[in-house]
Each structure stands twice: as C-alpha cells, then as structure tokens.
Scaffold this motif. Structure first.
Motif, PDB file in Angstrom:
ATOM      1  N   ALA A 160       0.843   2.567   6.315  1.00 47.05           N
ATOM      2  CA  ALA A 160       1.414   2.584   4.935  1.00 47.05           C
ATOM      3  C   ALA A 160       1.812   4.175   4.709  1.00 47.05           C
ATOM      4  O   ALA A 160       2.795   4.475   3.996  1.00 47.05           O
ATOM      5  CB  ALA A 160       0.090   2.299   3.992  1.00 47.05           C
ATOM      6  N   VAL A 161       0.981   4.973   5.313  1.00 52.27           N
ATOM      7  CA  VAL A 161       1.573   6.389   5.353  1.00 52.27           C
ATOM      8  C   VAL A 161       2.825   6.818   5.849  1.00 52.27           C
ATOM      9  O   VAL A 161       3.755   7.452   5.221  1.00 52.27           O
ATOM     10  CB  VAL A 161       0.378   7.309   5.950  1.00 52.27           C
ATOM     11  CG1 VAL A 161       0.786   8.813   5.982  1.00 52.27           C
ATOM     12  CG2 VAL A 161      -0.838   7.405   5.196  1.00 52.27           C
ATOM     13  N   THR A 162       3.172   5.981   7.043  1.00 52.34           N
ATOM     14  CA  THR A 162       4.266   6.354   7.680  1.00 52.34           C
ATOM     15  C   THR A 162       5.491   5.762   6.859  1.00 52.34           C
ATOM     16  O   THR A 162       6.430   6.455   6.816  1.00 52.34           O
ATOM     17  CB  THR A 162       4.245   5.500   9.251  1.00 52.34           C
ATOM     18  OG1 THR A 162       3.025   5.955   9.788  1.00 52.34           O
ATOM     19  CG2 THR A 162       5.496   5.781  10.025  1.00 52.34           C
ATOM     20  N   VAL A 217      -7.885  -1.858   9.116  1.00 50.95           N
ATOM     21  CA  VAL A 217      -7.767  -0.976   8.112  1.00 50.95           C
ATOM     22  C   VAL A 217      -7.219   0.513   8.341  1.00 50.95           C
ATOM     23  O   VAL A 217      -6.284   1.059   7.734  1.00 50.95           O
ATOM     24  CB  VAL A 217      -9.404  -0.778   7.625  1.00 50.95           C
ATOM     25  CG1 VAL A 217      -9.399   0.241   6.292  1.00 50.95           C
ATOM     26  CG2 VAL A 217      -9.856  -2.118   6.806  1.00 50.95           C
ATOM     27  N   LEU A 218      -7.669   1.128   9.640  1.00 50.90           N
ATOM     28  CA  LEU A 218      -7.122   2.328  10.131  1.00 50.90           C
ATOM     29  C   LEU A 218      -5.610   2.166  10.475  1.00 50.90           C
ATOM     30  O   LEU A 218      -4.680   3.085   9.909  1.00 50.90           O
ATOM     31  CB  LEU A 218      -7.717   2.593  11.343  1.00 50.90           C
ATOM     32  CG  LEU A 218      -7.808   4.254  11.835  1.00 50.90           C
ATOM     33  CD1 LEU A 218      -8.225   5.001  10.593  1.00 50.90           C
ATOM     34  CD2 LEU A 218      -8.472   4.394  12.944  1.00 50.90           C
ATOM     35  N   SER A 263       0.711  -1.192  -0.076  1.00 50.27           N
ATOM     36  CA  SER A 263      -0.030   0.075   0.095  1.00 50.27           C
ATOM     37  C   SER A 263       0.722   1.211   0.003  1.00 50.27           C
ATOM     38  O   SER A 263       0.431   2.169  -0.759  1.00 50.27           O
ATOM     39  CB  SER A 263      -1.057   0.014   1.246  1.00 50.27           C
ATOM     40  OG  SER A 263      -1.620  -1.365   1.222  1.00 50.27           O
ATOM     41  N   ALA A 264       1.987   1.154   0.739  1.00 53.13           N
ATOM     42  CA  ALA A 264       2.967   2.210   0.645  1.00 53.13           C
ATOM     43  C   ALA A 264       3.377   2.675  -0.712  1.00 53.13           C
ATOM     44  O   ALA A 264       3.679   3.657  -1.175  1.00 53.13           O
ATOM     45  CB  ALA A 264       3.950   2.128   1.721  1.00 53.13           C
ATOM     46  N   LEU A 293       0.151  13.727   2.032  1.00 51.02           N
ATOM     47  CA  LEU A 293      -0.828  14.006   3.070  1.00 51.02           C
ATOM     48  C   LEU A 293      -2.317  14.008   2.260  1.00 51.02           C
ATOM     49  O   LEU A 293      -3.574  13.455   2.769  1.00 51.02           O
ATOM     50  CB  LEU A 293      -0.664  15.436   3.778  1.00 51.02           C
ATOM     51  CG  LEU A 293      -1.681  15.568   4.787  1.00 51.02           C
ATOM     52  CD1 LEU A 293      -1.692  14.844   5.938  1.00 51.02           C
ATOM     53  CD2 LEU A 293      -1.402  17.325   5.396  1.00 51.02           C
ATOM     54  N   ILE A 294      -2.458  14.813   1.301  1.00 47.24           N
ATOM     55  CA  ILE A 294      -3.607  14.882   0.528  1.00 47.24           C
ATOM     56  C   ILE A 294      -3.860  13.459  -0.020  1.00 47.24           C
ATOM     57  O   ILE A 294      -5.259  13.051   0.057  1.00 47.24           O
ATOM     58  CB  ILE A 294      -3.459  15.909  -0.841  1.00 47.24           C
ATOM     59  CG1 ILE A 294      -2.865  17.307  -0.237  1.00 47.24           C
ATOM     60  CG2 ILE A 294      -4.326  15.587  -1.595  1.00 47.24           C
ATOM     61  CD1 ILE A 294      -2.666  18.056  -1.290  1.00 47.24           C
ATOM     62  N   PHE A 295      -2.943  12.781  -0.536  1.00 50.30           N
ATOM     63  CA  PHE A 295      -3.053  11.178  -1.085  1.00 50.30           C
ATOM     64  C   PHE A 295      -3.618  10.585  -0.077  1.00 50.30           C
ATOM     65  O   PHE A 295      -4.755   9.654  -0.185  1.00 50.30           O
ATOM     66  CB  PHE A 295      -1.927  10.885  -1.729  1.00 50.30           C
ATOM     67  CG  PHE A 295      -2.390   9.755  -2.963  1.00 50.30           C
ATOM     68  CD1 PHE A 295      -2.441  10.156  -4.173  1.00 50.30           C
ATOM     69  CD2 PHE A 295      -2.266   8.531  -2.415  1.00 50.30           C
ATOM     70  CE1 PHE A 295      -2.572   9.504  -5.157  1.00 50.30           C
ATOM     71  CE2 PHE A 295      -2.417   7.500  -3.485  1.00 50.30           C
ATOM     72  CZ  PHE A 295      -2.890   8.124  -4.986  1.00 50.30           C
ATOM     73  N   ALA A 296      -3.184  10.609   1.265  1.00 46.05           N
ATOM     74  CA  ALA A 296      -3.771  10.108   2.328  1.00 46.05           C
ATOM     75  C   ALA A 296      -4.954  10.116   2.644  1.00 46.05           C
ATOM     76  O   ALA A 296      -5.926   9.502   3.252  1.00 46.05           O
ATOM     77  CB  ALA A 296      -2.754   9.969   3.556  1.00 46.05           C
ATOM     78  N   LEU A 297      -5.474  11.516   2.820  1.00 45.63           N
ATOM     79  CA  LEU A 297      -6.733  11.824   3.187  1.00 45.63           C
ATOM     80  C   LEU A 297      -7.849  11.517   2.116  1.00 45.63           C
ATOM     81  O   LEU A 297      -8.867  10.910   2.581  1.00 45.63           O
ATOM     82  CB  LEU A 297      -6.835  13.597   3.310  1.00 45.63           C
ATOM     83  CG  LEU A 297      -6.076  14.094   4.400  1.00 45.63           C
ATOM     84  CD1 LEU A 297      -6.024  15.740   4.304  1.00 45.63           C
ATOM     85  CD2 LEU A 297      -6.709  13.753   5.590  1.00 45.63           C
TER      86      LEU A 297
END
Lengths: 612, 56
Positions: free
Chosen positions: A479-481, A472-473, A143-144, A167-171
């Motif tokens: 993944a974002v990290t 999921v959360l 996912s990352a 950040l935008i992509f993650a949101l």
C-alpha cells in the motif's frame, strides 16, 4: 498551493496526546471485553451508537473525505448522488435487508471471513480461495487510497513534503496495525467516530456561516458556472451546482459517465460487497441491534460524506471571494459586467517585468478564468506596457488541477489553525478505523482463506497466525509503495472506486444469491465471480481510458491509444461496473439454471428457518 | 431552490437528508420490534471469532 507554516510543537503535542488516548483505549479493550465478539461471548449487546459509529468509522475513510470531497470540489454537487446511495444502499439496504440474513448464515455455517462465508455456503474450497486471493491482491489498492488521502492532507496542513508525510503516516499505521490495532476494538472505533463527527459538524457550519448561509452560499456557487475551466467544460461540466451534460456519442458527455458510473454507482453499489463491512454483520447480536443501528448510521454517513461533498464544492466560492490574488493579462473577456475574464497568468521577475507562467502539464502559458478585482499598468518581458489584472478563481486553479489537494488547501487557507490539527486527527481517526479493518481482512484472507485451505489439501493444517501477520506486513508495504509511486489526477477517489467496483462485480451476485436463493449453484457462483472479475479487469486494462492509459498495455497494442474503444466516444469513460456487474449476475442465473441444485441437507443447514 | 437551479442536484441534496430521516424513522419504529435473543450457536460462533482475533 503553499501549505501552512511548518508543524509547531503544540500540533505535535496534540497529535501525540490523541495517539496516546487511542492506544490506551485499545489496551483497555484487550484487558476487558470490548470487541464485538467479546460482547457476544458475554451474552450482552453493544450500545447501538457504538455499533453504528464503529461500522460508519470503518466505512468512511480519508478516501471519502479528502478524495471524494476533492472530486466534489472539481466536479461539483452532482456527487451528492453518492451520498444518497451511501445512505440508501450502504446503510438502509445493507442493514435492513442484508444484515440479518448475513448474520444468520454466518453463524449457522460457522463462517468468520467473507470468503469463508461464500466458500461454506457453496461448499467450495475454490470459491473461498478465489475470493481470498482477490482480497489479498487488490485490498492494498484501497489501503493506498486511504494513506494517500491522509498524507496529502498532512503535507498541505503542516507544510511538509508528501513523501515525508507518507512515511510518517505509514509509521503511525504500522504502529497501530502491527502490534494489534487490527482487533476491532469497538470503543476505539467509536471514539474515532466521535472525533470525525465533531470535525465534520464544525466544518459544515463554519463554511456555510463564512459564506453567508445555505442559500447564499449555493447561489454564489451557481453564479460561478462561467468560471469552469475549459478542459472540464469540454467534458460536460456545466457548473458546480449543475449535473454534467447528459447524452451519448460525444466527448462533451464524458463527465456525466465518469461521475455517475464510476463515482456514484461504482462506490454506491460497491459498498454492499465490501468484505470488511459484511463481516461486521456477523458480529452483531440480533436483528434488533441492527435495526437500532440504522438511524445513527444514516445520520453519521450523512455527516461524513455529505459534508466533504458540500464543502468541497463550496470551497470554490471561498477561494473566489477570499483566495490569494492571481495576476496576469486578459486573454478573453467572459462577462464584462461581472468583471470575469480568461486571464493568462503572469509573475513579476526581478527586473519588475511580467512573464507568463508556463504550465508544467501543457508547457504553454497557464490560463484561468478570474473574477477581476484590480487593474493597473505594468510592463511585459519586452518592456511593452499592458493592463495587469488581479483577481480570484475556483479552487482547482489554486491546486493546479489536483483534486486531492482541494480539501487540504481549503482547510489550510480558510479554517482556523487549531481546526487544521483537529481535522488531521479526524482524518487520522477515519484512516485508522478503516485501515485496521482492511488489514484485518487481508490478514484473515491470507491465513484462513488461502493458507489454511491450500494447506488442507496437502494434508497439513498448520497454524496460520504467522501467515496472517506476514500478509499484513506485505499488504502494508504494498500500500505504501502504491501511494508513493502513483500520484495522478484524483487518484484517491479512483483507487477507491476501482476496488469497490471490482468487489461489486466479483462478489455481489454470488453473495446476494447465497443469502436469498436456494437454487444458486456452486458452479453458478464460481462462474459469476470469475466473469465479474475478468470483465472488470479487462475493462480497466483495455477500455477505461484513464486507468488503461496509466497501465500502458493498451498503448503498446494500439500505437498510443488509451482505449481499445477510443474511436467510440463515451465508452472509454464508462466504469467497468456497468458492464461487469450485469454480466456476472446473468452468468450466475444462467449457469445455476443448467447445473445441479445444491443438496437439500446443506440448504437446511444454511436456512433452517425456511421451509423447503 | 436553496440557491441551486438544477432540479437533479436539488433532489440529491434533499434526497440525502431524506434518506437520513428515513433511517431515523425506521429506527424509531423498529426499535423494539425484532427479537433479541442470543442462541447457543451465536455464542459458539463468538467464541471462535474471539480466538481468531486474539491470536491475530
């Protein structure tokens, strides 16, 4: 390389309109019967185009387009072998040979996740938990890769920082995934698939047209072989339309082993053992539906992976012909007749004198092979006169060696602005359709395969929905990290290859054995999975130099070496799949041969169509 | 051939197209060959799948 001008209001309106349409289609899907399961419940079948494009959109992500397209820009068209395997293995073998047995076995046993399929087939809670754990732990890596690919493109296209883009992509991902985008709404996937098809077709045709046609473009790329950067040439890079040098026992063969074992075999074979793709076969109505999906799937994958690999490679021609001029002093003439030279890159200071550009990587003056188009007199930092040359080079020079930047930089520089926005939507589509299935898989693995199975032994069997949502959360945050923390050479393609290779070594022998063999035993399957995973992880942490070096454990044990086998050339470039998959397959055969076969009643339940 | 000198790369380029053509031919030939029946077991499986999807 600098990105395009900052994001404009038209870009924002187009992106928001697209997200709105996606959300609306998803909402319609909830109200009607639009998921694969809904079709089955209703006794109807999804149109083959819907089924195939939906599968393809799940298969293909920003990792393939930005990550592997960029790697093709770096290493060349040898990567097209991955396209051959993507279609030959990922579509033809998967749909023709594995699809129907998987569908039948899953329905006979009532399995709904891949770990559950293995667990029920081998009557083993341990196998289900093992497979579920592996998915929950390592799927966020994939996912990352998908998120990094999308964010790198957004950052380049809209001229924003990578961190802001991420950040935008993650949101956007969270907004899509958390409220329910993880339900496989096939029409949403299909719409996303069509956006991807249009973008890829336009990209392919525009690129060949701009470069004068198919043969002309390839010929120009072939003629650039002497512009291959020194470090790549030392690894065996022989030009963008040539295979890397093949052999064993010297550093000059490293690239061949990297391209063929890690990128081509790792991903090409690994696709067969992707949990989120395997479960798709179970949602299919019949063998006929699978057969009908093959042609659309094959053409879809050809476009989706063939295009970025070809365009990534050809971006070198575009930059060599139309890229911004680079300036400097000739360090070594490569070909006087063709005006090619290795040039020490320089920039003009405020006093009008020219200073060498220092490479942040090597802390030495940066050099690049250029096709020289201009020459004039200039003065260096000491005031001495010299001949300043200006020319153009391969894409990798403009992206400062970062392969992940190649496709975004090419699109920002070469394509019309409106296409950049459209391509971003295509990438968003590719990312969302893949990410939704990834998080669906993470959620069900955590809920059904781990929590329910573990709670079952404790005598409880609470509803697992909360666990699924939590997983999921957590997966999303993880993944974002990873995307935020790890920014190295072609990391998108490497993360994808690691996950695909790990799945292949851990799952493939047990999965194939479970589908076709009555003799494979529970012990054999579990031993094979453990061996596949252990060998893969050992290889990644201690042998494969690029990954082991990044992890760092091997350096502590060996006083700074990046591989336990660093004294033996080529071994540190070999992908784990080459060792781990045969080891796992052999383990499956040997352990099954010496352990008690499964009971006949269970086999009759698994394969009622076959006579014993 | 096609501006590419390395036969291995030409093979990959044409091989990818050949794979897609093989897929097209397969789909055309097998279009109506395989059975297309939905069993009770399939339907029950789908009901269970839908339940998990809806809950999630």
């Amino acid at each position: 390389m600098a990105g395009s001008p900052a994001v404009g209001w038209i870009d924002i309106v187009v992106i928001l309109a697209y997200l709105f349409v996606t959300g609306y289609l998803g909402w319609l899907g909830y109200r009607g019967t639009r998921s694969a399961a809904d079709f089955l419940v209703g006794g109807r079948s999804a149109h083959p185009i819907v089924m195939a494009v939906s599968y393809g959109a799940t298969f293909i992500s920003t990792a393939a387009i930005v990550g592997f397209g960029g790697v093709a820009g770096l290493f060349g068209m040898s990567l097209l072998w991955l396209t051959v395997l993507n279609i030959g293995v990922g579509i033809l073998i998967a749909f023709i040979f594995l699809g129907e047995p998987t569908r039948r076995l899953g329905h006979h046993l009532g399995a709904h996740t891949f770990p559950e399929l293995l667990g029920l087939r081998y009557q083993s809670r341990g196998i289900q938990i093992f497979a579920g754990t592996l998915i929950v732990l390592f799927m966020p890596l994939y996912s990352a890769a998908v998120m990094t690919g999308g964010s790198v493109f957004a950052a380049t296209q809209f001229g924003i920082d990578f961190d802001v883009a991420l950040l935008i992509f993650a949101l956007i991902t969270a907004a899509y995934v958390i409220p329910g985008g993880i339900k496989a709404v096939m029409y949403t996937d299909t719409m996303q698939g069509f956006v991807m098809v249009f973008a890829m077709l336009f990209l392919l045709v525009f690129t060949y047209w701009t470069l004068g046609g198919v043969t002309e473009a390839h010929r120009a790329l072939t003629d650039m072989a002497d512009l291959v950067p020194g470090p790549l040439a030392a690894m065996g890079h022989q030009g963008w339309t040539a295979m890397p040098a093949f052999g064993w026992g010297a550093q000059s063969y490293d690239l061949w082993w990297t391209v063929i074992t890690a990128l081509v075999l790792g991903v090409g074979i690994g696709v067969l053992a992707q949990p989120q793709l395997i479960v798709r076969f179970m949602t299919v109505r019949s063998r006929r539906e699978l057969d009908r999906a093959v042609p659309i799937g094959a053409v879809f994958i050809l476009l989706m992976v063939g295009t970025p690999f070809v365009v990534g490679s050809l971006s070198n021609v575009w930059f060599a012909q139309h890229g911004p001029l680079l300036e400097g002093r000739v360090a070594e003439v490569i070909d006087a007749q063709k005006g090619r030279a290795l040039v020490t890159l320089m920039k003009e200071d405020s006093s009008g004198r020219w200073q060498p550009i220092i490479s942040p990587k090597t802390q030495a003056p940066a050099q690049a092979a250029l096709i020289i188009s201009e020459r004039r007199a200039a003065a260096d930092a000491d005031g001495e006169a010299f001949e300043l040359v200006a020319g153009r080079s391969a894409t990798v020079v403009y992206t400062k060696g970062d392969a992940d930047q190649i496709i975004p930089s090419y699109i920002a520089a070469a394509m019309p602005r409106w296409f950049g926005v459209l391509f971003f939507l295509a990438l968003l589509a590719a990312a969302m359709s893949t990410i939704s299935s990834q998080f669906h898989t993470i959620g069900t693995a955590a809920g059904r395969d781990l929590y329910e199975r573990i709670a079952e032994k404790g005598g409880r069997r609470e509803p697992s929905i909360l666990v699924m949502r939590l997983a999921v959360l957590v997966g999303l945050v993880l993944a974002v990290t990873i995307s935020y923390t790890v920014r190295q050479e072609y990391v998108v393609a490497r993360f994808t290859a690691i996950f695909f290779g790990l799945c292949a070594a851990s799952f493939l022998p047990a999965y194939i054995g479970g589908l076709f063999s009555r003799r494979v035993t529970r012990a054999g399957a579990l031993a094979s999975m453990v061996v596949g995973m252990t060998v893969s992880l050992f290889w990644l942490v201690f042998i494969k130099a690029r990954e082991a070096g990044a992890i760092g454990l091997v350096q502590r044990l060996t006083d700074g070496k990046t591989s336990l086998l660093s004294a033996y050339p080529n071994w540190p470039s070999v992908d784990p799949i080459v060792v781990a998959l045969p080891a796992a397959a052999l383990t499956l055969i040997l352990v099954s041969a010496v352990t008690r076969p499964p009971d006949e009643a269970h086999l009759r339940r698994c394969f009622p169509e076959r006579r014993p | 051939m096609l501006g590419i000198d390395d036969p291995w790369v030409v093979t990959a380029f044409l091989g990818a197209i050949a794979m897609a053509v093989t897929g097209l031919a397969y789909g055309l030939i097998r279009r109506n060959v395989a059975p297309d029946e939905l069993t009770q077991e399939d339907r029950l499986w789908a009901l269970d799948e839908k339940k998990v999807d809806d809950e999630l």
